[in-house]
Design a protein around this motif. Structure first.
Motif, PDB file in Angstrom:
ATOM      1  N   LYS A  89       0.822  -1.210   0.000  1.00  0.00           N
ATOM      2  CA  LYS A  89       0.000   0.000   0.000  1.00  0.00           C
ATOM      3  C   LYS A  89       0.853   1.256   0.000  1.00  0.00           C
ATOM      4  O   LYS A  89       1.833   1.349   0.737  1.00  0.00           O
ATOM      5  CB  LYS A  89      -0.902  -0.019   1.243  1.00  0.00           C
ATOM      6  N   SER A  90       0.461   2.228  -0.811  1.00  0.00           N
ATOM      7  CA  SER A  90       1.106   3.539  -0.777  1.00  0.00           C
ATOM      8  C   SER A  90       0.943   4.160   0.598  1.00  0.00           C
ATOM      9  O   SER A  90      -0.128   4.061   1.203  1.00  0.00           O
ATOM     10  CB  SER A  90       0.472   4.454  -1.825  1.00  0.00           C
ATOM     11  N   PRO A  91       1.994   4.834   1.119  1.00  0.00           N
ATOM     12  CA  PRO A  91       1.882   5.462   2.447  1.00  0.00           C
ATOM     13  C   PRO A  91       0.768   6.507   2.508  1.00  0.00           C
ATOM     14  O   PRO A  91       0.253   6.805   3.582  1.00  0.00           O
ATOM     15  CB  PRO A  91       3.247   6.124   2.647  1.00  0.00           C
ATOM     16  N   GLY A  92       0.392   7.048   1.352  1.00  0.00           N
ATOM     17  CA  GLY A  92      -0.626   8.100   1.335  1.00  0.00           C
ATOM     18  C   GLY A  92      -2.042   7.602   1.544  1.00  0.00           C
ATOM     19  O   GLY A  92      -2.954   8.390   1.796  1.00  0.00           O
ATOM     20  N   ILE A  93      -2.271   6.292   1.444  1.00  0.00           N
ATOM     21  CA  ILE A  93      -3.626   5.744   1.596  1.00  0.00           C
ATOM     22  C   ILE A  93      -3.874   5.463   3.079  1.00  0.00           C
ATOM     23  O   ILE A  93      -3.175   4.660   3.692  1.00  0.00           O
ATOM     24  CB  ILE A  93      -3.802   4.448   0.782  1.00  0.00           C
ATOM     25  N   PRO A  94      -4.880   6.126   3.683  1.00  0.00           N
ATOM     26  CA  PRO A  94      -5.099   5.949   5.126  1.00  0.00           C
ATOM     27  C   PRO A  94      -5.695   4.596   5.475  1.00  0.00           C
ATOM     28  O   PRO A  94      -6.354   3.954   4.652  1.00  0.00           O
ATOM     29  CB  PRO A  94      -6.076   7.078   5.485  1.00  0.00           C
ATOM     30  N   GLU A  95      -5.481   4.196   6.703  1.00  0.00           N
ATOM     31  CA  GLU A  95      -5.983   2.920   7.212  1.00  0.00           C
ATOM     32  C   GLU A  95      -7.515   2.873   7.164  1.00  0.00           C
ATOM     33  O   GLU A  95      -8.105   1.816   7.004  1.00  0.00           O
ATOM     34  CB  GLU A  95      -5.487   2.731   8.652  1.00  0.00           C
ATOM     35  N   LYS A  96      -8.156   4.033   7.284  1.00  0.00           N
ATOM     36  CA  LYS A  96      -9.621   4.062   7.306  1.00  0.00           C
ATOM     37  C   LYS A  96     -10.253   4.003   5.913  1.00  0.00           C
ATOM     38  O   LYS A  96     -11.481   3.993   5.804  1.00  0.00           O
ATOM     39  CB  LYS A  96     -10.108   5.302   8.053  1.00  0.00           C
ATOM     40  N   GLU A 113       6.036  -0.577   0.973  1.00  0.00           N
ATOM     41  CA  GLU A 113       7.096  -0.874  -0.007  1.00  0.00           C
ATOM     42  C   GLU A 113       8.405  -1.192   0.700  1.00  0.00           C
ATOM     43  O   GLU A 113       9.161  -2.070   0.279  1.00  0.00           O
ATOM     44  CB  GLU A 113       7.274   0.347  -0.926  1.00  0.00           C
ATOM     45  N   ILE A 114       8.694  -0.481   1.802  1.00  0.00           N
ATOM     46  CA  ILE A 114       9.954  -0.708   2.536  1.00  0.00           C
ATOM     47  C   ILE A 114       9.977  -2.130   3.092  1.00  0.00           C
ATOM     48  O   ILE A 114      10.975  -2.841   2.999  1.00  0.00           O
ATOM     49  CB  ILE A 114      10.112   0.314   3.684  1.00  0.00           C
ATOM     50  N   GLU A 115       8.858  -2.545   3.687  1.00  0.00           N
ATOM     51  CA  GLU A 115       8.750  -3.912   4.226  1.00  0.00           C
ATOM     52  C   GLU A 115       8.982  -4.939   3.125  1.00  0.00           C
ATOM     53  O   GLU A 115       9.736  -5.901   3.304  1.00  0.00           O
ATOM     54  CB  GLU A 115       7.360  -4.096   4.847  1.00  0.00           C
ATOM     55  N   PHE A 116       8.343  -4.721   1.975  1.00  0.00           N
ATOM     56  CA  PHE A 116       8.440  -5.676   0.866  1.00  0.00           C
ATOM     57  C   PHE A 116       9.867  -5.741   0.327  1.00  0.00           C
ATOM     58  O   PHE A 116      10.459  -6.830   0.206  1.00  0.00           O
ATOM     59  CB  PHE A 116       7.464  -5.273  -0.247  1.00  0.00           C
ATOM     60  N   ALA A 117      10.443  -4.597   0.023  1.00  0.00           N
ATOM     61  CA  ALA A 117      11.774  -4.568  -0.597  1.00  0.00           C
ATOM     62  C   ALA A 117      12.864  -5.048   0.350  1.00  0.00           C
ATOM     63  O   ALA A 117      13.854  -5.656  -0.076  1.00  0.00           O
ATOM     64  CB  ALA A 117      12.084  -3.157  -1.077  1.00  0.00           C
ATOM     65  N   GLU A 177      14.868   7.546   4.450  1.00  0.00           N
ATOM     66  CA  GLU A 177      14.005   8.479   5.168  1.00  0.00           C
ATOM     67  C   GLU A 177      12.647   7.809   5.331  1.00  0.00           C
ATOM     68  O   GLU A 177      11.990   7.464   4.351  1.00  0.00           O
ATOM     69  CB  GLU A 177      13.842   9.790   4.391  1.00  0.00           C
ATOM     70  N   ILE A 178      12.233   7.605   6.574  1.00  0.00           N
ATOM     71  CA  ILE A 178      11.026   6.827   6.864  1.00  0.00           C
ATOM     72  C   ILE A 178       9.981   7.698   7.552  1.00  0.00           C
ATOM     73  O   ILE A 178      10.231   8.243   8.627  1.00  0.00           O
ATOM     74  CB  ILE A 178      11.360   5.630   7.788  1.00  0.00           C
ATOM     75  N   SER A 179       8.799   7.793   6.948  1.00  0.00           N
ATOM     76  CA  SER A 179       7.700   8.543   7.565  1.00  0.00           C
ATOM     77  C   SER A 179       6.911   7.627   8.494  1.00  0.00           C
ATOM     78  O   SER A 179       7.011   6.403   8.430  1.00  0.00           O
ATOM     79  CB  SER A 179       6.768   9.088   6.477  1.00  0.00           C
ATOM     80  N   SER A 180       6.076   8.241   9.335  1.00  0.00           N
ATOM     81  CA  SER A 180       5.228   7.434  10.229  1.00  0.00           C
ATOM     82  C   SER A 180       4.270   6.567   9.409  1.00  0.00           C
ATOM     83  O   SER A 180       3.961   5.443   9.795  1.00  0.00           O
ATOM     84  CB  SER A 180       4.444   8.339  11.179  1.00  0.00           C
ATOM     85  N   PHE A 181       3.813   7.072   8.259  1.00  0.00           N
ATOM     86  CA  PHE A 181       2.900   6.286   7.420  1.00  0.00           C
ATOM     87  C   PHE A 181       3.573   5.010   6.926  1.00  0.00           C
ATOM     88  O   PHE A 181       2.935   3.964   6.810  1.00  0.00           O
ATOM     89  CB  PHE A 181       2.424   7.107   6.213  1.00  0.00           C
ATOM     90  N   MET A 182       4.854   5.105   6.592  1.00  0.00           N
ATOM     91  CA  MET A 182       5.607   3.902   6.178  1.00  0.00           C
ATOM     92  C   MET A 182       5.770   2.951   7.348  1.00  0.00           C
ATOM     93  O   MET A 182       5.605   1.737   7.223  1.00  0.00           O
ATOM     94  CB  MET A 182       6.978   4.302   5.645  1.00  0.00           C
ATOM     95  N   LEU A 183       6.101   3.503   8.499  1.00  0.00           N
ATOM     96  CA  LEU A 183       6.325   2.673   9.694  1.00  0.00           C
ATOM     97  C   LEU A 183       5.091   1.875  10.071  1.00  0.00           C
ATOM     98  O   LEU A 183       5.194   0.742  10.548  1.00  0.00           O
ATOM     99  CB  LEU A 183       6.744   3.556  10.871  1.00  0.00           C
TER     100      LEU A 183
END
Length: 467
Positions: A89-96, A113-117, A177-183
């Protein structure tokens, strides 16, 4: 590592294992990270499908067509998505988002993507997060490592997609560089060196407006770390310190501070940065006057990058040279020009109040401050002291500037509304005197008048050069 629900993710989907037929990987969002993940997934033998609710940019569409990867745009066809083995999932797509909720209900793992790669590289991971300073610190760290001769990639929220680089390069190190959305969508992934710069309120709409949820997201940077790893953090940041009190960490802790002597770690003594690590190494020292990046916030950023460099046992001379000749990234406190003795600074990347605070803190007195845009419920009060000390006038650049007028009425001599970058620059130029600084540091998103913060910064720079 001690068990702690605050650090360890609640659900950690394991990497998928192929049994018989090809696994189906669906990628939501066809931006830089999504298209890179699609390429890596195809290379790894997945049945890949990319879906984007918006229009896909021409360059990304061409890449997907060139690689023969199936995709759709301006819609999400659920029957083509809910049959996935796993979703990136793109980091920009919210959980809700309704589709994400359906995927969760169906028990389909949703990852970043970070988890996958991260599954497909053995490179050492240097991961940097924080509410402010991430991009600068990531860029500086990469600059130091590159100059030291390390085989290093730059990715995450910056540069080319991490997944695409994993597919096409063979780097020994990555600075991410990791955003909270990626985390939020990282589970098995581990940072060998994690950096937590600071935690201040931002994006709270994604975290049920609860600061503790946002804090928990940031601390995921330390999940899965062991005694062989490092967590570098700011000992002067109240939210970070408070968050650490209720958590346990497997990594070696290396704090940095400008108010207290911390060893091992980094501290300030007589305007000199001093860094020591757990290793039996020569200590590092450098005058803050020799840093390429000036201002208190950049002392913190430089300390964090310096600790990373010492952990990697780089030569002190290389670190000093790199910290002295680094050029900051575009749109972050970027010096544009000096015209008639007036400095013009482009800090368009400052899309929240904290970033603008850091920018003002690093400026001399005599600032014409350009503020405004899409207000995310900003609390401007934290700027009051700096505005009173340093700002001569405020130039508003946005469709609705009511809240800025309300926040700073009586603090500055003039607050003027403008509706375009050329108008804002023209008005600011005529308000400024020789020795003053015109600072574009909007504290707001840009979408009311511009495509994005880059477009805002580019239009500002163009207008300055046309004065």
């Amino acid at each position: 590592m001690n068990e702690n629900k605050n650090i360890e993710p609640e659900k950690a989907p394991a990497p998928l294992e192929r049994v018989g037929e090809r696994l189906r990987l669906v990628i939501l969002g066809a931006g830089e990270s999504g298209v890179g993940a699609a390429y890596l997934a195809q290379q790894q033998g997945f049945d890949v499908f990319v879906s984007d609710m918006g229009a896909i940019a021409p360059k990304y569409k061409e890449q997907l067509q060139q690689w023969n990867i199936s995709f759709e745009e301006q819609q999400h066809t659920e029957e083509l998505i809910l049959n996935a083995s796993e979703v990136v999932k793109s980091p920009g797509i919210p959980e809700k988002a309704p589709l994400v909720k359906k995927l969760r209900e169906a028990g389909i793992p949703v990852i970043s993507e970070i988890e996958f790669a991260g599954r497909y590289t053995n490179a050492k991971m240097i991961c940097i997060t924080g509410s402010n300073g991430k991009t600068t610190t990531t860029s500086l760290t990469y600059h130091i490592l590159k100059k030291a001769g390390l085989n290093v990639g730059l990715a995450g929220n910056i540069g080319k997609s991490f997944a695409y680089q994993v597919a096409t390069e063979r780097f020994d190190y990555y600075v991410l560089e990791i955003s909270s959305f990626m985390l939020d969508d990282m589970y098995q992934f581990k940072a060998d060196i994690a950096v937590l710069l600071n935690i201040t309120p931002d994006h709270l709409d994604r975290y049920e407006y609860k600061m503790e949820n946002y804090v928990a997201s940031k601390f995921r940077i330390a999940q899965n770390q062991t005694a062989a790893d490092y967590l570098i953090y700011c000992a002067d940041d109240p939210e970070t310190v408070k968050g650490m009190e209720s958590r346990t960490f497997g990594a070696q802790l290396l704090p940095f501070s400008i108010t207290t002597k911390v060893q091992p770690g980094a501290y300030l003594e007589n305007d000199t940065i001093i860094i020591t690590t757990n290793q039996q190494q020569e200590l590092f020292n450098m005058s803050i006057n020799d840093l390429a990046l000036q201002g208190k916030h950049n002392i913190y950023n430089s300390m964090a990058s310096g600790i990373v460099s010492k952990v990697l046992e780089l030569r002190n001379q290389t670190i000093r040279e790199s910290m002295g000749d680094f050029r900051n990234i575009e749109h972050r406190l970027e010096h544009v020009a000096k015209i008639q003795g007036i400095n013009f600074i482009n800090d368009s990347k400052a899309t929240n109040v904290n970033s603008t605070w850091y920018a003002l803190e690093s400026m001399p007195k005599g600032v014409i401050l350009i503020l405004g845009g899409v207000d995310k419920g900003n609390d401007y009060s934290m700027l009051n002291d700096l505005v009173k000390q340093k700002v001569k006038a405020i130039v508003c650049l946005g469709k609705d500037n009511t809240r800025i007028h309300e926040a700073f009425a009586g603090m500055v001599s003039e607050i003027i509304d403008t509706k375009s970058a050329p108008e804002a620059v023209y008005v600011s130029y005529h308000l400024a005197n020789k020795g003053d600084t015109v600072l574009l540091s909007p504290a707001c998103a840009s979408f009311d008048l511009f495509k994005n913060y880059e477009d805002r910064g580019d239009q500002f720079k163009k207008a300055v050069m046309e004065l």
